[in-house]
Design a protein around this motif. Structure first.
Motif, PDB file in Angstrom:
ATOM      1  N   LYS A  36      -3.700  -6.729  -1.857  1.00  0.00           N
ATOM      2  CA  LYS A  36      -4.537  -7.535  -2.736  1.00  0.00           C
ATOM      3  C   LYS A  36      -3.955  -8.925  -2.867  1.00  0.00           C
ATOM      4  CE  LYS A  36      -2.117  -5.657  -6.583  1.00  0.00           C
ATOM      5  NZ  LYS A  36      -2.068  -5.380  -7.977  1.00  0.00           N
ATOM      6  N   VAL A  67      -5.029  -4.207 -18.450  1.00  0.00           N
ATOM      7  CA  VAL A  67      -5.805  -4.027 -17.219  1.00  0.00           C
ATOM      8  C   VAL A  67      -5.786  -2.564 -16.795  1.00  0.00           C
ATOM      9  CG1 VAL A  67      -5.843  -4.573 -14.761  1.00  0.00           C
ATOM     10  CG2 VAL A  67      -5.519  -6.384 -16.421  1.00  0.00           C
ATOM     11  N   SER A  76      -2.311   4.326 -11.749  1.00  0.00           N
ATOM     12  CA  SER A  76      -2.369   2.924 -11.340  1.00  0.00           C
ATOM     13  C   SER A  76      -1.615   2.062 -12.343  1.00  0.00           C
ATOM     14  CB  SER A  76      -3.819   2.467 -11.184  1.00  0.00           C
ATOM     15  OG  SER A  76      -4.456   2.384 -12.421  1.00  0.00           O
ATOM     16  N   SER A  80       1.410  -0.365 -11.264  1.00  0.00           N
ATOM     17  CA  SER A  80       1.352  -1.776 -11.630  1.00  0.00           C
ATOM     18  C   SER A  80       2.576  -2.189 -12.427  1.00  0.00           C
ATOM     19  CB  SER A  80       0.118  -2.070 -12.472  1.00  0.00           C
ATOM     20  OG  SER A  80      -1.019  -2.080 -11.689  1.00  0.00           O
ATOM     21  N   LEU A 125       4.089  10.862  -5.654  1.00  0.00           N
ATOM     22  CA  LEU A 125       3.436  11.735  -4.680  1.00  0.00           C
ATOM     23  C   LEU A 125       4.437  12.610  -3.924  1.00  0.00           C
ATOM     24  CD1 LEU A 125       0.915   9.166  -3.214  1.00  0.00           C
ATOM     25  CD2 LEU A 125       0.505  10.855  -4.981  1.00  0.00           C
ATOM     26  N   PRO A 135       5.932  -2.190   5.710  1.00  0.00           N
ATOM     27  CA  PRO A 135       5.931  -3.447   6.465  1.00  0.00           C
ATOM     28  C   PRO A 135       4.620  -4.220   6.314  1.00  0.00           C
ATOM     29  CG  PRO A 135       6.783  -1.673   7.813  1.00  0.00           C
ATOM     30  CD  PRO A 135       6.253  -1.041   6.569  1.00  0.00           C
ATOM     31  N   MET A 138       4.421  -5.705   2.938  1.00  0.00           N
ATOM     32  CA  MET A 138       5.303  -6.859   2.776  1.00  0.00           C
ATOM     33  C   MET A 138       4.661  -8.101   3.393  1.00  0.00           C
ATOM     34  SD  MET A 138       9.057  -5.181   3.344  1.00  0.00           S
ATOM     35  CE  MET A 138       9.974  -6.711   3.527  1.00  0.00           C
ATOM     36  N   THR A 142       3.386 -11.377   1.432  1.00  0.00           N
ATOM     37  CA  THR A 142       3.827 -12.728   1.782  1.00  0.00           C
ATOM     38  C   THR A 142       2.628 -13.681   1.858  1.00  0.00           C
ATOM     39  OG1 THR A 142       5.577 -11.753   3.101  1.00  0.00           O
ATOM     40  CG2 THR A 142       5.129 -14.081   3.446  1.00  0.00           C
TER      41      THR A 142
ATOM     42  N   ILE B   9      10.453 -16.921   3.553  1.00  0.00           N
ATOM     43  CA  ILE B   9       9.238 -16.366   4.166  1.00  0.00           C
ATOM     44  C   ILE B   9       9.555 -15.805   5.549  1.00  0.00           C
ATOM     45  CG2 ILE B   9       6.972 -16.983   5.102  1.00  0.00           C
ATOM     46  CD1 ILE B   9       6.741 -18.984   2.767  1.00  0.00           C
ATOM     47  N   ILE B  12      11.477 -12.520   5.292  1.00  0.00           N
ATOM     48  CA  ILE B  12      10.622 -11.380   4.925  1.00  0.00           C
ATOM     49  C   ILE B  12       9.783 -10.945   6.115  1.00  0.00           C
ATOM     50  CG2 ILE B  12       8.677 -10.664   3.492  1.00  0.00           C
ATOM     51  CD1 ILE B  12       9.787 -12.543   1.333  1.00  0.00           C
ATOM     52  N   LEU B  13       9.207 -11.938   6.814  1.00  0.00           N
ATOM     53  CA  LEU B  13       8.357 -11.594   7.954  1.00  0.00           C
ATOM     54  C   LEU B  13       9.163 -10.903   9.053  1.00  0.00           C
ATOM     55  CD1 LEU B  13       5.924 -14.638   8.260  1.00  0.00           C
ATOM     56  CD2 LEU B  13       5.503 -12.368   7.326  1.00  0.00           C
ATOM     57  N   SER B  16       9.828  -7.329   7.955  1.00  0.00           N
ATOM     58  CA  SER B  16       8.614  -6.520   8.097  1.00  0.00           C
ATOM     59  C   SER B  16       8.338  -6.217   9.564  1.00  0.00           C
ATOM     60  CB  SER B  16       7.397  -7.230   7.503  1.00  0.00           C
ATOM     61  OG  SER B  16       7.750  -7.967   6.389  1.00  0.00           O
ATOM     62  N   GLY B 112       1.939  17.159   1.670  1.00  0.00           N
ATOM     63  CA  GLY B 112       2.382  16.338   0.551  1.00  0.00           C
ATOM     64  C   GLY B 112       1.537  15.101   0.391  1.00  0.00           C
ATOM     65  N   GLU B 113       0.879  14.678   1.468  1.00  0.00           N
ATOM     66  CA  GLU B 113      -0.036  13.559   1.331  1.00  0.00           C
ATOM     67  C   GLU B 113      -1.342  14.071   0.752  1.00  0.00           C
ATOM     68  OE1 GLU B 113      -0.168  10.006   4.243  1.00  0.00           O
ATOM     69  OE2 GLU B 113       0.106  11.808   5.412  1.00  0.00           O
ATOM     70  N   ASP B 114      -1.791  13.456  -0.298  1.00  0.00           N
ATOM     71  CA  ASP B 114      -3.072  13.918  -0.839  1.00  0.00           C
ATOM     72  C   ASP B 114      -3.891  12.740  -1.318  1.00  0.00           C
ATOM     73  OD1 ASP B 114      -2.296  14.617  -4.196  1.00  0.00           O
ATOM     74  OD2 ASP B 114      -0.974  13.765  -2.725  1.00  0.00           O
ATOM     75  N   GLU B 116      -4.388  11.303  -3.976  1.00  0.00           N
ATOM     76  CA  GLU B 116      -3.886  10.350  -4.969  1.00  0.00           C
ATOM     77  C   GLU B 116      -3.347   9.075  -4.326  1.00  0.00           C
ATOM     78  OE1 GLU B 116      -2.039  12.235  -8.845  1.00  0.00           O
ATOM     79  OE2 GLU B 116      -1.504  13.318  -7.038  1.00  0.00           O
ATOM     80  N   VAL B 117      -3.059   9.158  -3.020  1.00  0.00           N
ATOM     81  CA  VAL B 117      -2.578   7.968  -2.330  1.00  0.00           C
ATOM     82  C   VAL B 117      -3.595   6.841  -2.462  1.00  0.00           C
ATOM     83  CG1 VAL B 117      -1.862   7.059  -0.084  1.00  0.00           C
ATOM     84  CG2 VAL B 117      -1.292   9.381  -0.704  1.00  0.00           C
ATOM     85  N   THR B 119      -5.214   5.918  -4.951  1.00  0.00           N
ATOM     86  CA  THR B 119      -5.215   5.213  -6.226  1.00  0.00           C
ATOM     87  C   THR B 119      -4.477   3.892  -6.073  1.00  0.00           C
ATOM     88  OG1 THR B 119      -5.170   7.311  -7.357  1.00  0.00           O
ATOM     89  CG2 THR B 119      -4.615   5.366  -8.646  1.00  0.00           C
ATOM     90  N   VAL B 120      -5.178   2.827  -6.296  1.00  0.00           N
ATOM     91  CA  VAL B 120      -4.590   1.506  -6.114  1.00  0.00           C
ATOM     92  C   VAL B 120      -4.468   0.864  -7.481  1.00  0.00           C
ATOM     93  CG1 VAL B 120      -4.835  -0.711  -4.984  1.00  0.00           C
ATOM     94  CG2 VAL B 120      -5.746   1.333  -3.918  1.00  0.00           C
ATOM     95  N   SER B 121      -3.358   0.228  -7.715  1.00  0.00           N
ATOM     96  CA  SER B 121      -3.195  -0.451  -8.999  1.00  0.00           C
ATOM     97  C   SER B 121      -4.096  -1.679  -9.028  1.00  0.00           C
ATOM     98  CB  SER B 121      -1.756  -0.886  -9.190  1.00  0.00           C
ATOM     99  OG  SER B 121      -1.504  -2.022  -8.434  1.00  0.00           O
ATOM    100  N   GLN B 122      -4.553  -1.998 -10.181  1.00  0.00           N
ATOM    101  CA  GLN B 122      -5.461  -3.156 -10.301  1.00  0.00           C
ATOM    102  C   GLN B 122      -4.663  -4.434 -10.485  1.00  0.00           C
ATOM    103  OE1 GLN B 122      -8.844  -3.049 -10.361  1.00  0.00           O
ATOM    104  NE2 GLN B 122      -9.130  -0.839 -10.271  1.00  0.00           N
TER     105      GLN B 122
END
Lengths: 164, 122
Positions: A36, A67, A76, A80, A125, A135, A138, A142, B9, B12-13, B16, B112-114, B116-117, B119-122
């Protein structure tokens, strides 16, 4: 003096709240959770520059809770909070160093937000599979950080000093 | 913009990029193949056990799933296009084979992956 501060804080929290909502309207093109723009980071960064650590942290935590309760769920909110606090810590550290501009500070904030979120999500989880997102998150952090940082630099230049 | 910003920057790149590279090299072969028909998970098979399974699809057709050497593929089916058979083998987490006529989806997963993954924070 004090009432002015209270009013300003209210304004900033409201602004962050609205930006969160606007951001939820912007479609994300990548199927990876957590990608986001982080527009609300703008408010936190401006508060950090204009007021200080304590005040910015206060605004940040209040807006995350607001929020989270309005648009999210318990999980969430947790993600957050983790992201927000880690990102805040990184930004206030870099701001104190004085060798970074708003751009670098914002990038550090964006990336740390995503890292904090992934770490907590991995614990919730109970899976290490989320590390695959790291990655990409990240890199996206950036890019978002650069955009927000440029925006923040321009806004701070034009804003009158808030803390007088 | 200061010099330190650019260094930050780029660092970090680079991290990653290295991370992406390493993750790609050590791509985790999944441990299960999850079968869903018409959106419902109906079966999960262990990739470490070789075997052949008959799946009955949404309209009563069949797909033959084969697990061999930690890879999964569709050997045969009575759907008209046989896309699932032509799809080849899957072995890494996230890879899928889809049979649209029978609404069958085979996906490689790690336990283990389900949901709920998502769910994204706002």
């Amino acid at each position: 003096m004090k009432s002015k501060k209270i009013a300003l804080f209210g304004l900033l929290i409201a602004l962050a709240f609205v930006l969160s909502y606007i951001e939820s309207l912007i479609p994300v093109f990548i199927a990876i959770p957590g990608v986001k723009l982080g527009l609300t980071n703008l408010v936190v960064l401006i508060a950090l520059i204009n007021f200080g650590k304590k005040e910015a942290l206060f605004i940040n935590v209040i807006r995350i809770i607001l929020v989270g309760l309005s648009f999210g769920n318990a999980y969430s909110l947790l993600y957050s909070l983790a992201g927000g606090i880690l990102s805040f810590a990184a930004m206030s550290l870099l701001l104190r160093k004085k060798t970074f501009s708003t751009l670098g500070i914002s990038v550090a904030g964006g990336v740390c937000h995503n890292i904090g979120q992934i770490v907590v999500a991995s614990f919730v989880l109970e899976t290490g599979a989320l590390v695959y997102y790291l990655p990409v998150l990240m890199i996206s952090g950036t890019i978002a950080g650069v955009l927000v940082g440029i925006l923040c630099g321009e806004i701070v230049k034009r804003l009158p000093p808030l803390n007088d | 913009m200061k010099k330190n910003d650019i260094i930050l920057i780029l660092t970090i790149l680079m991290i990653s990029g290295a991370g992406l590279f390493v993750l790609n090299m050590t791509k985790s072969s999944g441990s299960f193949v999850q079968i869903s028909i018409d959106g419902n998970v109906v079966a999960t098979y262990d990739l470490s056990e070789n075997g052949t399974y008959e799946l009955s699809g949404y309209h009563g057709g069949y797909n033959t799933l084969v697990i061999k050497d930690r890879k999964a593929y569709f050997k045969d089916a009575d759907c008209p296009d046989l896309v699932c058979v032509k799809s080849g083998t899957i072995e890494s987490v996230g890879e899928t084979i889809v049979c649209l006529p029978h609404r069958v989806v085979a996906e490689i997963v790690n336990k283990g992956e389900d949901a709920e993954v998502d769910t994204v924070s706002q």
